[in-house]
Motif scaffolding. Structure first.
Motif, mmCIF file in Angstrom:
data_model
loop_
_atom_site.group_PDB
_atom_site.id
_atom_site.type_symbol
_atom_site.label_atom_id
_atom_site.label_comp_id
_atom_site.label_asym_id
_atom_site.label_seq_id
_atom_site.Cartn_x
_atom_site.Cartn_y
_atom_site.Cartn_z
ATOM 1 N N ARG A 198 -13.616 3.932 -13.810
ATOM 2 C CA ARG A 198 -12.626 4.675 -13.026
ATOM 3 C C ARG A 198 -11.963 3.759 -12.000
ATOM 4 N NH1 ARG A 198 -12.054 9.963 -13.422
ATOM 5 N NH2 ARG A 198 -13.710 11.280 -14.272
ATOM 6 N N GLN A 199 -12.789 2.943 -11.335
ATOM 7 C CA GLN A 199 -12.244 2.004 -10.357
ATOM 8 C C GLN A 199 -11.289 1.022 -11.032
ATOM 9 O OE1 GLN A 199 -15.861 0.369 -8.455
ATOM 10 N NE2 GLN A 199 -15.070 1.218 -6.541
ATOM 11 N N GLU B 36 -7.340 0.552 -10.225
ATOM 12 C CA GLU B 36 -6.804 -0.759 -9.830
ATOM 13 C C GLU B 36 -5.639 -1.157 -10.718
ATOM 14 O OE1 GLU B 36 -10.116 -3.391 -9.980
ATOM 15 O OE2 GLU B 36 -11.125 -2.462 -8.247
ATOM 16 N N ARG B 37 -5.751 -0.868 -12.017
ATOM 17 C CA ARG B 37 -4.658 -1.187 -12.943
ATOM 18 C C ARG B 37 -3.386 -0.420 -12.552
ATOM 19 N NH1 ARG B 37 -6.011 -3.389 -18.163
ATOM 20 N NH2 ARG B 37 -7.636 -4.918 -17.722
ATOM 21 N N ARG B 38 -3.559 0.857 -12.243
ATOM 22 C CA ARG B 38 -2.395 1.682 -11.913
ATOM 23 C C ARG B 38 -1.727 1.217 -10.611
ATOM 24 N NH1 ARG B 38 -5.367 6.649 -13.952
ATOM 25 N NH2 ARG B 38 -4.388 7.073 -15.973
ATOM 26 N N VAL B 39 -2.545 0.842 -9.634
ATOM 27 C CA VAL B 39 -2.006 0.415 -8.341
ATOM 28 C C VAL B 39 -1.314 -0.939 -8.454
ATOM 29 C CG1 VAL B 39 -2.626 -0.289 -5.988
ATOM 30 C CG2 VAL B 39 -3.651 1.760 -6.985
ATOM 31 N N SER B 40 -1.952 -1.870 -9.164
ATOM 32 C CA SER B 40 -1.421 -3.240 -9.236
ATOM 33 C C SER B 40 -0.169 -3.339 -10.101
ATOM 34 C CB SER B 40 -2.484 -4.193 -9.781
ATOM 35 O OG SER B 40 -2.704 -3.963 -11.163
ATOM 36 N N GLY B 41 -0.145 -2.576 -11.190
ATOM 37 C CA GLY B 41 0.990 -2.648 -12.094
ATOM 38 C C GLY B 41 1.078 -3.955 -12.868
ATOM 39 N N CYS B 42 0.024 -4.791 -12.790
ATOM 40 C CA CYS B 42 0.018 -6.075 -13.495
ATOM 41 C C CYS B 42 -0.209 -5.865 -14.996
ATOM 42 C CB CYS B 42 -1.075 -6.988 -12.933
ATOM 43 S SG CYS B 42 -0.792 -7.460 -11.223
ATOM 44 N N TYR B 43 0.342 -6.763 -15.788
ATOM 45 C CA TYR B 43 0.203 -6.704 -17.247
ATOM 46 C C TYR B 43 -0.999 -7.537 -17.670
ATOM 47 C CZ TYR B 43 1.376 -7.106 -22.199
ATOM 48 O OH TYR B 43 1.331 -7.060 -23.573
ATOM 49 N N HIS B 44 -1.913 -6.939 -18.466
ATOM 50 C CA HIS B 44 -3.126 -7.635 -18.885
ATOM 51 C C HIS B 44 -3.209 -7.868 -20.390
ATOM 52 C CE1 HIS B 44 -4.274 -6.147 -14.885
ATOM 53 N NE2 HIS B 44 -5.124 -7.142 -14.857
ATOM 54 N N ASP B 45 -2.338 -7.218 -21.177
ATOM 55 C CA ASP B 45 -2.317 -7.411 -22.625
ATOM 56 C C ASP B 45 -3.695 -7.172 -23.240
ATOM 57 O OD1 ASP B 45 -1.302 -7.993 -25.116
ATOM 58 O OD2 ASP B 45 -1.708 -10.140 -24.952
ATOM 59 N N ASP B 46 -4.303 -6.031 -22.950
ATOM 60 C CA ASP B 46 -5.594 -5.685 -23.534
ATOM 61 C C ASP B 46 -5.606 -4.225 -23.957
ATOM 62 O OD1 ASP B 46 -5.918 -4.269 -21.133
ATOM 63 O OD2 ASP B 46 -7.075 -5.876 -20.202
ATOM 64 N N MET B 47 -6.728 -3.759 -24.470
ATOM 65 C CA MET B 47 -6.828 -2.389 -24.980
ATOM 66 C C MET B 47 -6.611 -1.363 -23.876
ATOM 67 S SD MET B 47 -10.051 -2.534 -27.602
ATOM 68 C CE MET B 47 -10.167 -3.744 -28.925
ATOM 69 N N LEU B 48 -7.163 -1.625 -22.704
ATOM 70 C CA LEU B 48 -7.027 -0.672 -21.600
ATOM 71 C C LEU B 48 -5.560 -0.512 -21.217
ATOM 72 C CD1 LEU B 48 -8.280 1.203 -19.556
ATOM 73 C CD2 LEU B 48 -8.722 -0.754 -18.068
ATOM 74 N N ASP B 49 -4.826 -1.603 -21.151
ATOM 75 C CA ASP B 49 -3.388 -1.517 -20.869
ATOM 76 C C ASP B 49 -2.691 -0.629 -21.895
ATOM 77 O OD1 ASP B 49 -3.078 -2.898 -18.545
ATOM 78 O OD2 ASP B 49 -1.826 -4.480 -19.389
ATOM 79 N N SER B 50 -3.022 -0.823 -23.158
ATOM 80 C CA SER B 50 -2.384 -0.039 -24.225
ATOM 81 C C SER B 50 -2.691 1.447 -24.076
ATOM 82 C CB SER B 50 -2.854 -0.529 -25.592
ATOM 83 O OG SER B 50 -2.493 -1.879 -25.800
ATOM 84 N N LEU B 51 -3.926 1.774 -23.744
ATOM 85 C CA LEU B 51 -4.317 3.179 -23.592
ATOM 86 C C LEU B 51 -3.638 3.822 -22.382
ATOM 87 C CD1 LEU B 51 -8.136 2.882 -24.366
ATOM 88 C CD2 LEU B 51 -6.423 4.006 -25.793
ATOM 89 N N LEU B 52 -3.478 3.054 -21.305
ATOM 90 C CA LEU B 52 -2.870 3.606 -20.089
ATOM 91 C C LEU B 52 -1.365 3.758 -20.214
ATOM 92 C CD1 LEU B 52 -4.857 1.670 -17.327
ATOM 93 C CD2 LEU B 52 -5.084 4.075 -17.951
#
Length: 447
Positions: A231-232, A236-252
């Protein structure tokens, strides 16, 4: 003498009480039409024997009762089916009285949105989301480069050391999954996740008794901590808005209008299921492949030749690509033969949605059926000389259809992640056989 008499009397009373309790539990489940078998103790059933004895328990019960018998394991009254024809029917007929029947401990710990447990529209939604992150194009373009980079760096520190291959392959499978799913590198977060995932795995196959000290209790606590960490990470992903090119990014980033849109709980359950399934299958298959290569030098030579051919024209740091992976015919055969010999998947659980007639017996609604497929792997009619490790038996066959079943259980709901697991194992073997040699006592020396 008085003390001795009291001790004997107490022992006799205890035996009589135990016998009465066992007898009561058998009578409780005595219903006309049920297959033969024993039910063990109330609540506990025969779970201890099932977990400790494994295949020996199944073999002994089959000798006593035949290929269809009843038991009580993992908190559920269960019919064990070891008949190949019936097993195929059950696996291919979901919706005709059979649904996924995973034990309560697994449902609680992996989550109610676990893709292996849900059905209907929810299963379609979860499957669609998973296919979006582990499809062959995604593996080819995004995941294989990450897997390759990870395997090279992970294996590079093995030179000149005595390696505990079981521990190393467990860690390897887990760390590779974390990198692909959420770009998590070795560090405090990965160590925290690793400790919790190890506890979670132990808890998934246990009696669902939430008492401190039990594997279920530890696994359930591990799930809560994993959910908190994930959850944390999502926040953090939502707040930062940074691109990580991973599965979590794709799901979000799945659009709200998409059929595959998941809420945070479903995303977390999907991530936990991905880590769990990959950890178990990839680590065990990789470990056992090394063991079989060590024991069969001729197979090792053939495998190394295939991978040395792939390395021709490449420098030490050049990665393998999709065409290299697709050319690994013998490697895929080695993986399949390892899965067959090591029986990484012993079977799958189904649950009856109505009374079901099977071979003259009636399985009541709500009972589990353990579709036990282990012995098929050693059927001499299917596999000549079944106890021999012989990868060549797979060449010329449709390896994809066998791999579906042997790696993830098979049936109507094939696992979308099977290709990813195969890619990870094949990449590991590529760097293992081209950079190291097997010696006695599994000491790997850099060449």
């Amino acid at each position: 003498m008085v003390v001795l008499a009291m001790v004997i009397g107490l022992a006799v009373s205890l035996l009589v009480t135990c016998g009465a309790v066992l007898r009561w539990n058998e009578v409780r489940y005595r219903k006309k039409g049920l297959p033969p078998g024993t039910m063990g103790w109330p609540v506990f059933g025969e779970t201890t024997e099932f977990l400790k004895q494994g295949p020996s328990f199944m073999k002994n019960q089959r000798l006593r009762y035949g290929s269809l018998f009843k038991s009580h394991i993992l908190g559920c009254p269960t019919v064990v089916c070891m008949d190949p024809e019936l097993n195929r029917f059950i696996l291919m007929n979901e919706g005709k009285g059979f649904v996924p029947g995973y034990p309560q401990s697994m449902l609680d710990i992996l989550g109610r949105s676990n893709i292996a447990a849900v059905r209907g529209d929810m299963h379609k939604t979860m499957r669609s989301a998973m296919l979006g992150i582990v499809s062959p194009p995604v593996i080819r373009d995004q995941l294989l480069p990450k897997i390759d980079e990870f395997m090279r760096s992970y294996i590079d520190n093995w030179g000149g050391r005595v390696i505990d291959i079981q521990e190393k392959t467990k860690e390897m499978a887990l760390m590779s999954a974390l990198k692909q799913i959420a770009s998590i590198e070795t560090g405090p977060v990965s160590e925290a996740l690793k400790a919790e995932i190890f506890r979670l795995v132990l808890g998934t196959l246990s009696l669902p008794i939430n008492v401190p000290g039990t594997n279920y209790h530890q696994g359930f606590k591990a799930r809560k901590r994993l959910v908190y960490i994930l959850r944390q990470l999502i926040e953090e992903r939502r707040v930062s808005g940074c691109y990580h090119d991973d599965m979590l990014d794709s799901l979000l980033k799945i659009d709200d209008s998409s059929r595959g849109k998941l809420d945070d709980e479903q995303i977390i359950d999907l991530i936990i299921a991905l880590v769990y399934s990959g950890y178990e299958t990839v680590s065990t298959t990789s470990m056992m492949a090394v063991k079989y290569l060590h024991d069969h030098p001729g197979v090792l030579v053939e495998l190394r030749n295939e991978h040395l051919e792939i390395r021709k024209g490449k420098s030490r740091e050049d990665a393998i690509d999709w065409s290299d992976y697709k050319s690994m015919r013998f490697t895929r055969a080695v993986i399949l033969e390892t899965l067959r010999m090591a029986t990484v998947v012993n079977g799958v659980l189904r649950k009856t949605t109505q009374d079901v007639a099977m071979k003259g017996f009636t399985i009541p609604k709500g009972w589990r059926i353990y579709v036990y497929t282990r012995e098929i792997n050693y059927d001499p009619l299917m596999y000549p000389q079944p106890l021999s490790f012989n990868p060549w038996r797979w060449l010329g066959k449709n390896m994809d259809s066998h791999q579906h079943f042997m790696l993830f259980g098979g049936g109507a709901r094939m696992c979308p992640g099977k290709e990813l697991g195969t890619v990870e194992i094949a990449t590991f073997l590529h760097y293992f056989v081209t950079r190291y040699r097997c010696a006695n006592s599994l000491i790997f020396c850099l060449e």
